[in-house]
Write an enzyme that holds these catalytic residues in place. Structure first.
Site, PDB file in Angstrom:
ATOM      1  N   HIS A 211       0.806  -1.230   0.000  1.00 38.28           N
ATOM      2  CA  HIS A 211       0.000   0.000   0.000  1.00 38.28           C
ATOM      3  C   HIS A 211       0.841   1.283   0.000  1.00 38.28           C
ATOM      4  O   HIS A 211       0.537   2.245   0.731  1.00 38.28           O
ATOM      5  CB  HIS A 211      -0.950   0.004   1.202  1.00 38.28           C
TER       6      HIS A 211
ATOM      7  N   HIS B  56      -9.472   2.121   0.403  1.00 40.97           N
ATOM      8  CA  HIS B  56      -9.430   0.960   1.302  1.00 40.97           C
ATOM      9  C   HIS B  56     -10.563   0.994   2.337  1.00 40.97           C
ATOM     10  O   HIS B  56     -10.345   0.672   3.508  1.00 40.97           O
ATOM     11  CB  HIS B  56      -8.065   0.926   1.996  1.00 40.97           C
TER      12      HIS B  56
ATOM     13  N   TYR C 283     -13.537  -0.223   4.580  1.00 43.90           N
ATOM     14  CA  TYR C 283     -14.062  -1.487   5.107  1.00 43.90           C
ATOM     15  C   TYR C 283     -15.565  -1.268   5.281  1.00 43.90           C
ATOM     16  O   TYR C 283     -15.975  -0.372   6.026  1.00 43.90           O
ATOM     17  CB  TYR C 283     -13.484  -1.796   6.484  1.00 43.90           C
TER      18      TYR C 283
ATOM     19  N   GLU D 159     -11.423  -3.472  -3.037  1.00 49.20           N
ATOM     20  CA  GLU D 159     -10.495  -2.446  -3.517  1.00 49.20           C
ATOM     21  C   GLU D 159     -10.318  -2.600  -5.018  1.00 49.20           C
ATOM     22  O   GLU D 159      -9.664  -3.540  -5.477  1.00 49.20           O
ATOM     23  CB  GLU D 159      -9.155  -2.585  -2.805  1.00 49.20           C
TER      24      GLU D 159
END
Ligand code: BGC
Length: 375
Positions: free
Chosen positions: A136, A210, A212, A340
């Site tokens: 990342h 990213h 969630y 993603e």
């Protein structure tokens, strides 16, 4: 007559002073963009938090630190709103460290094996931050940068344009890279994230978000009952270090198959560690196409994700272990899932995967749309 004119003038002046500063009304309900001071980084950089509200009351909070989507309020089938993304209460908690909750990821989403790649006969060495691998964007990726923000508003949407210039050599990457990430919340209940970038030296790039999600609400327990459809007949198998082996494998007859809507938890026990895989999307010509659809039966919430990208990393929060105190709750294993949209992990070392090289004079573009509805 004169008095009436004066009164009208006065009313218009008051409206201009108070009504149009941060909040603009279109149609019956109010769309708005609100800005608040969210604190300072350890380098004394000011961080702002913007709240985007559409005409139906959907709300997205976006932070200039990390270009992070901190919350997303979406209604259920009875019109009750819930925040459906994991995140923290304060800036300090984000700064202390978190597993990329809602963050803008760059320069490269997911892993680059051993933090090395070769481009135009030059070997580049990147920061390693995941065992021997680069993950990342490295130690200080785009998720830890403070982005410049500009408000955007049309008759049917509110948005935020974030810009960041990543310098030549940052985390080991070549080229000065100018990036724009725009969040737009439309009155059709879509959250659009668009990405643009340009470089002055050949480099590699793979930007993503990213977040969630838990469509039942971020604080409602695990996501195993959320039902997922992935528009992908193939995935990229990984080795022990979660680096793709290079194979493109069919999902058919395996627990990886989400070509028809299936509860995330129904076969997760058969997948070592849980899902953490890149799916190869069936549409890969760069046009905007449906990648995934998620339905949560208790709330009735539906999220459809369309993207221009060739892949999507499906991750089921396998490494969440209760150590992250979220917004008034604790996140345990499988408290959230990520989808993603991106290029495949380790593409700089896999010539058989779609190219992630960006050259001077070219423009990197990526659009992902999250559309919310109920059933
Ligand atoms: C990766 C996981 C990683 C997680 C948080 C996901 O994109 O695929 O392996 O643990 O991000 O860093």
């Amino acid at each position: 007559m004169r008095t009436t004119y004066l009164l009208i003038l006065l009313a218009v002046a008051i409206l201009l002073m108070f009504g149009c500063k941060e909040t603009t009304a279109y149609g019956e309900k109010k769309m708005s963009i609100q800005k608040q001071d969210f604190g300072k980084t350890s380098e004394a950089e000011t961080v702002d938090l913007y709240t985007l509200t559409n005409a139906n009351g959907l709300q997205a909070e976006i932070m200039t630190y990390g270009g992070i989507a901190r919350s997303l309020q979406v209604p259920d089938r009875d019109g009750n709103f819930a925040d459906i993304v994991l995140g923290h209460e304060t800036l300090d908690e984000y700064i202390k460290g978190h597993p990329y909750f809602g963050a803008t990821i760059g320069r490269y989403g997911n892993r680059i094996a051993k933090g090395k790649f070769t481009l135009n006969d030059v070997e580049y060495t990147l920061a390693t931050n995941n065992g021997e691998n680069h993950l990342h964007g490295g130690i200080k990726g785009f998720d830890k940068a403070v982005w410049n923000a500009e408000q955007m508003q049309t008759e049917t949407s509110v948005g935020l344009k974030l810009t960041y210039r990543s310098c030549d050599g940052e985390e080991g990457y070549p080229g000065n890279l100018s990036c724009i990430v725009s969040y737009t919340l439309t009155n059709d209940n879509e959250l659009k994230i668009s990405y643009e970038a340009e470089t002055d030296k050949a480099t590699v790039i793979n930007l993503t978000n990213h977040s969630y999600f838990n469509l039942a609400g971020h604080d409602s327990g695990d996501i195993l009952g959320n039902e997922l459809m992935l528009n992908a007949d193939h995935f990229t198998p990984v080795d022990e270090g979660l680096i793709p082996t290079g194979e493109i494998k069919s999902v058919k007859g395996t627990p990886m198959d989400f070509t028809t809507a299936t509860p995330i938890g129904s076969r997760i026990a058969q997948v070592k560690g849980g899902y953490d895989h890149n799916y190869v999307l069936n549409s890969s010509d760069g046009s905007l196409a449906l990648a995934a659809s998620v339905y949560e039966p208790k709330s009735g919430r539906v999220m459809e994700i369309s993207t221009t990208q060739p892949g999507v990393q499906f991750y089921t929060g396998n490494f969440l272990d209760g150590s992250n105190k979220g917004k008034g709750t604790v996140y345990n294993k499988h408290s959230g899932f990520c989808l993603e949209t991106q290029h495949f992990p380790d593409s700089p070392n896999k010539p058989q995967f779609p190219s992630v090289v960006l050259k001077p004079g070219e423009k990197y573009t990526h659009l992902t749309v999250h559309k919310f509805s109920v059933r």
